[in-house]
Design a protein around this motif. Structure first.
Motif, short mmCIF file in Angstrom:
data_model
loop_
_atom_site.label_atom_id
_atom_site.label_comp_id
_atom_site.label_asym_id
_atom_site.label_seq_id
_atom_site.Cartn_x
_atom_site.Cartn_y
_atom_site.Cartn_z
N VAL A 125 -1.02 11.17 8.97
CA VAL A 125 -0.80 11.28 7.53
C VAL A 125 -0.02 12.55 7.20
N ASP A 126 1.00 12.41 6.37
CA ASP A 126 1.78 13.55 5.90
C ASP A 126 0.96 14.30 4.85
N PRO A 127 0.71 15.61 5.06
CA PRO A 127 -0.05 16.38 4.06
C PRO A 127 0.55 16.34 2.67
N ALA A 128 1.87 16.06 2.58
CA ALA A 128 2.53 16.00 1.27
C ALA A 128 2.06 14.80 0.44
N SER A 129 1.29 13.90 1.05
CA SER A 129 0.79 12.74 0.31
C SER A 129 -0.05 13.15 -0.88
N PRO A 162 -7.06 11.11 -8.96
CA PRO A 162 -6.15 12.03 -9.65
C PRO A 162 -5.85 13.24 -8.76
N VAL A 163 -4.58 13.57 -8.64
CA VAL A 163 -4.16 14.71 -7.83
C VAL A 163 -3.09 15.48 -8.62
N GLU A 164 -2.72 16.64 -8.09
CA GLU A 164 -1.68 17.42 -8.75
C GLU A 164 -0.29 16.97 -8.31
N ILE A 165 -0.13 16.70 -7.00
CA ILE A 165 1.19 16.33 -6.47
C ILE A 165 1.04 15.19 -5.47
N VAL A 166 1.93 14.22 -5.55
CA VAL A 166 2.04 13.18 -4.53
C VAL A 166 3.43 13.27 -3.90
N SER A 167 3.60 12.63 -2.76
CA SER A 167 4.86 12.71 -2.03
C SER A 167 5.98 11.98 -2.76
N GLY A 168 7.14 12.62 -2.82
CA GLY A 168 8.30 12.01 -3.44
C GLY A 168 8.95 10.94 -2.58
N ALA A 169 8.40 10.70 -1.36
CA ALA A 169 8.95 9.65 -0.51
C ALA A 169 8.75 8.28 -1.13
N ILE A 170 7.69 8.13 -1.93
CA ILE A 170 7.45 6.87 -2.65
C ILE A 170 6.69 7.19 -3.93
N LEU A 171 7.29 6.87 -5.05
CA LEU A 171 6.70 7.12 -6.36
C LEU A 171 6.85 5.87 -7.22
N LEU A 172 5.76 5.38 -7.75
CA LEU A 172 5.82 4.26 -8.69
C LEU A 172 5.52 4.79 -10.08
#
Length: 281
Positions: A125-129, A162-172
């Motif tokens: 898992v990418d920590p940026a998730s 709910p999180v502060e940041i999710v990965s920009g690799a996939i955003l809906l």
């Protein structure tokens, strides 16, 4: 759940995996259109895809004829979008037929962004998730290996969280939310634009959610391997822009100067290793 979803994929010499990315996108179990936005690629992939799907009105290629940056390219793709939802997708990400449906199931009236669990081919898992805002104190804690840093440890949620940041690799995103936010901030050429978008969404009262029950394979860095110093320069520039705009610590001129020096010193120190790895490839 039968509304059209517009999938926006930005290309910049992104390589052969792009074809597979498009194939997976078109195999979605819900209506989609794929908008490929080319940032001046020289690898011939955008033109090849244009020819391959010339009779398929679900696919459109937008040629910028120059590298405008990631956020600006997404914004230009969104101009052509007809869908109620927008899926921003990296060209080295492969979605499953039900990925959009499962991510969309978490969209509520106050949802601005839904991300997914991004992982490599081995399942790492990418920590940026899911991350916290990279405030200065948190960044220092991360470097020192202490708790309360940027990365969030612990098991992934079984549903939406709910999180502060999710990965920009996939955003809906609901298209209405994207338009309310004004899309991506075009000051960011590359990197940190997703962190900025998530922060602005939260500041406007939108929820940013991680769909912990949705995993997406990410090939990681198709175009960055060809131009590591170029990408790194823009990444470090974006890091300082984000710090200056969103971190309260940036109001102190001395702290701001020290962070600026630290960011660019880090960039310079990384150049020899990047050039060596590029030469070996």
């Amino acid at each position: 759940m039968d509304e059209l979803t517009s999938i926006i994929i930005v290309l910049a010499d992104s390589g052969p995996l792009t074809r597979e990315c498009v194939e997976h996108a078109l195999a979605s179990d819900r209506p989609v259109e794929v908008i490929l936005v080319d940032n001046g690629s020289d690898d011939g992939v955008p033109e090849a895809l244009d020819r391959a799907y010339v009779g398929d009105d679900r696919v459109r290629v937008v040629y910028n004829r120059a590298n405008l940056g990631f956020g600006p390219a997404v914004n230009r793709g969104a101009v052509h979008a007809r869908g109620k939802w927008l899926l921003v997708l990296n060209p080295d990400c492969l979605i499953d037929p039900d990925t959009i449906t499962r991510m969309g199931a978490h969209i509520g009236p106050h949802t601005g962004i839904v991300g997914a669990v991004v992982q490599d081919a081995s399942g790492q898992v990418d920590p940026a998730s899911r991350r916290r805002d990279p405030l200065l104190g948190r960044a220092i804690a991360t470097k020192l290996g202490r708790g309360g840093g940027i990365d969030i440890a612990g098991p992934l949620p079984a549903g939406a969280e709910p999180v502060e940041i999710v990965s920009g690799a996939i955003l809906l995103m609901p298209r209405a939310a994207f338009e309310t936010l004004g899309g991506f901030d075009e000051t960011f050429f590359l990197h940190c634009e997703d962190m900025d978008l998530c922060r602005r969404a939260r500041d406007m009262g939108y929820q940013v959610l991680l769909a912990g029950d949705v995993q997406v394979m990410h090939g990681k860095g198709g175009s960055s391997r060809h131009r590591p110093v170029f990408v790194s320069r823009h990444k470090h520039r974006s890091m300082f822009i984000w710090f200056r705009r969103h971190d309260p610590a940036a109001t102190n001129p001395l702290v701001r100067a020290v962070v600026w020096l630290g960011i660019w010193a880090h960039f310079v120190l990384k150049i020899p290793g990047q050039l060596l790895r590029k030469k070996r490839r």
